[in-house]
Write an enzyme that holds these catalytic residues in place. Sequence first.
Site, PDB file in Angstrom:
ATOM      1  N   GLY A  79      66.454  17.773 -64.100  1.00 15.82           N
ATOM      2  CA  GLY A  79      65.674  16.549 -63.927  1.00 15.82           C
ATOM      3  C   GLY A  79      64.423  16.846 -63.130  1.00 15.82           C
ATOM      4  N   SER A  80      64.273  16.193 -61.984  1.00 16.86           N
ATOM      5  CA  SER A  80      63.057  16.372 -61.193  1.00 16.86           C
ATOM      6  C   SER A  80      62.897  17.796 -60.671  1.00 16.86           C
ATOM      7  CB  SER A  80      63.031  15.389 -60.016  1.00 16.86           C
ATOM      8  OG  SER A  80      64.090  15.644 -59.118  1.00 16.86           O
TER       9      SER A  80
ATOM     10  N   PHE B 289      70.772  24.987 -60.760  1.00 14.59           N
ATOM     11  CA  PHE B 289      70.216  24.635 -62.069  1.00 14.59           C
ATOM     12  C   PHE B 289      69.595  23.244 -62.009  1.00 14.59           C
ATOM     13  CE2 PHE B 289      70.644  22.875 -66.408  1.00 14.59           C
ATOM     14  CZ  PHE B 289      69.950  23.833 -67.122  1.00 14.59           C
TER      15      PHE B 289
ATOM     16  N   GLU C 121      69.284  14.964 -53.037  1.00 14.84           N
ATOM     17  CA  GLU C 121      70.167  14.478 -54.095  1.00 14.84           C
ATOM     18  C   GLU C 121      71.290  13.599 -53.539  1.00 14.84           C
ATOM     19  OE1 GLU C 121      69.189  15.092 -57.045  1.00 14.84           O
ATOM     20  OE2 GLU C 121      67.765  16.700 -56.664  1.00 14.84           O
TER      21      GLU C 121
END
Length: 208
Positions: free
Chosen positions: A9-10, A6, A98
């Site tokens: 953000g980016s 999910f 990430e």
Amino acid sequence: MTYTVFGYGSLIFKPPPHVISEAHGFLKGYVRRFAQKSHDHRGTPEKPGRVVTLIHKEEWDVFSGSDAFPDEDIVWGIAYTIDPKYEKEVREYLDYREKDGYTLETVNVWGVDSNGQETIVLHGCYVGRNDNPSFIGSEPLDTLAQRIWESVGPSGPNKEYLYKLVEAVRKLAPESHDSHLYALEVHYHSSVAWSKAYIEVYRQGLEL
């Protein structure tokens, strides 16, 4: 079991590779805030930018009891299902992308079925928890907007991240509304207008 992640953000405006399907959905009980430092994408180690993370509403209240944004805001995003043949490759790609303080967690992603009923699916989601070294918590909106306005990293200007995220969130669903993002957008445009006015006054001064 399929690998679905999910994005809030980016990942909304820069999806992962090898996506075979996507679905818009939302989270309950969370807020999306620019509460995470970015040392490797939208800033540098010397001058980190700011990017969004998820945090439980109750936890955010501890960091920002004076948060003026309404509780009715719901975090909308996109659930991406990855081609099983490339699951390992995409997991490694996202773990690296990430790496600056984000942890893969399982969250309840809600959607609406063809009958208009709410449904729930468990998906993976990268979250910058409040105990990670890059979590900065709540900042005054003016300070935050200025930081976003000034910061630049290997992935580009921090303000580009804000602009693309706001634009993408608006397109997700009619119910998709994020007061925090939109308030920062207003500050961003105000900064642009002020800068243009200052440059024009300065230019005219040089011509006198």
